[in-house]
Design an enzyme around this catalytic site. Structure first.
Site, PDB file in Angstrom:
ATOM      1  N   SER A 124       0.832  -1.195   0.000  1.00 21.27           N
ATOM      2  CA  SER A 124       0.000   0.000   0.000  1.00 21.27           C
ATOM      3  C   SER A 124       0.869   1.248   0.000  1.00 21.27           C
ATOM      4  CB  SER A 124      -0.901   0.010   1.249  1.00 21.27           C
ATOM      5  OG  SER A 124      -1.554   1.260   1.381  1.00 21.27           O
ATOM      6  N   TYR A 152      -1.728   1.005   9.978  1.00 21.34           N
ATOM      7  CA  TYR A 152      -1.872   0.192   8.767  1.00 21.34           C
ATOM      8  C   TYR A 152      -0.622   0.292   7.899  1.00 21.34           C
ATOM      9  CZ  TYR A 152      -3.751  -1.116   4.148  1.00 21.34           C
ATOM     10  OH  TYR A 152      -3.958  -1.683   2.919  1.00 21.34           O
ATOM     11  N   LYS A 156       2.006  -2.722   6.989  1.00 18.78           N
ATOM     12  CA  LYS A 156       2.331  -3.093   5.608  1.00 18.78           C
ATOM     13  C   LYS A 156       3.843  -3.037   5.370  1.00 18.78           C
ATOM     14  CE  LYS A 156      -1.570  -3.996   3.397  1.00 18.78           C
ATOM     15  NZ  LYS A 156      -1.800  -5.257   2.643  1.00 18.78           N
TER      16      LYS A 156
END
Length: 332
Positions: A124, A152, A156
């Site tokens: 991402s 997040y 990642k």
């Protein structure tokens, strides 16, 4: 060839599975079996297709997944941005712990004399973030230092490093495709902080109100579902080496991005669907959403993706037209 797709029942997972079934091959080899793993039931009939469905949490079913040799893994399963920010432990379990367990299973396979699995990880752009002490360059590339500004994005990035080290050591052949925000997504909203970028188009076209939680001047990086799936497949299938069409070096690949402002998106919706539809969108800034989405870069250097033959969507008009063509029943 046995191919595993995690998160197979999700939106991108379903598109990827359909693309693999249509092609019937991967990197020039016939696909013998697709193993579809998700905690949500596979939503479609598979008929006589070479498909095995594994329903449940990935971490609890790795023995089943690796009961026979695995040649390729598309690892799409993840907890998304806003839910990771709301629940740190959930994000660590779903994103980091499960990815590590998957890598361990692949490592055990290769150490026992089985194939070295080719593993495509859906990364991402949330791994990047602007910080006052380290501002982003005008155009972000794979050599830009990632400084995530969300749990997040941090999770990642942790997974990227694990995959890179396992690849260096020969446990897997890992590839990372960093996804842009995918829009326009059909169906129900998810818990991603960027979900509104689909909602401000999808809901008005369906006759429903929508809220835009950011300043419309905000610029974002988007990719249509069609371009995103094509990019995932291209990075996964590419042979390693130097020269056009080959995956060179250990760096991830940032999939191509269309840079567009939210205001331009809304203007395109108005142009295509008219004032009645566009007026269903209300701007009501949400500082929490703005903090996450606003930290992500919007302009990318596409040279690494372009070397693989990948290009961004030409305009948001084409993205919107693709959505309306692919989902006519979702447009009132």
């Amino acid at each position: 060839m046995r191919i595993v797709v995690t998160g197979a029942s999700g939106f991108l997972g379903r598109l990827l599975v359909r693309a693999l079934l249509r092609a019937g091959t991967f990197a020039g080899r016939p696909v013998g079996r697709l193993v579809l793993v998700d905690r949500v039931a596979w939503p479609e009939a598979v008929g006589g297709a070479p498909v095995q469905v594994v329903e449940g949490e990935l971490g609890e079913h790795l023995d089943t997944v690796f009961a026979q040799p695995v040649d390729v893994v598309f690892h799409l399963a993840a907890a998304v941005s806003a839910e990771c920010e709301a629940d740190f432990d959930l994000g660590m379990r779903a994103n980091v712990d499960v990815t590590r367990a998957l890598l361990e299973a692949a490592r055990a396979q290769s150490r026992s004399g089985g194939p070295v699995a080719r593993l495509l990880f859906a990364g991402s752009i949330a791994v990047y973030g602007s910080h006052p002490d380290l501002p982003l360059p005008p155009a972000v590339s794979e050599t830009t230092l990632p400084v995530p500004r969300s749990s997040y994005g941090t999770q990642k990035l942790m997974c990227e490093h694990l995959i890179a080290d396992c690849t260096r050591r020969g446990f897997v052949d890992g590839r990372v495709a960093r996804l842009m925000t995918v829009a326009v997504r059909p169906g129900r909203p998810n818990a991603a902080a960027s979900g509104f970028l689909s909602g401000i188009v999808r809901e008005p076209l369906a006759g429903l109100p929508a809220v835009c939680p950011v300043d419309p001047a905000l610029t974002v990086a988007l990719s249509s579902p069609r371009r995103t799936v094509a990019g995932i497949l291209r990075v996964a299938e590419a042979e390693r080496g130097t020269g056009p069409g080959r995956l060179e070096g250990p760096l991830p690949v940032n999939l191509p991005a269309l840079t567009v402002s939210v205001a331009e998106m809304l203007a395109t919706l108005r142009q295509v669907a008219g004032d009645t539809v566009a007026d269903r969108v209300t701007v009501a800034p949400d500082p929490a959403v703005e903090a996450i989405v606003g930290s992500w870069p919007a302009v990318f250097d596409h040279r690494r993706a372009a070397a693989l033959g990948l290009d961004p969507d030409p305009s948001f008009l084409s993205v919107l037209q693709d959505y309306m063509a692919d989902h006519p029943d979702a447009v009132t």
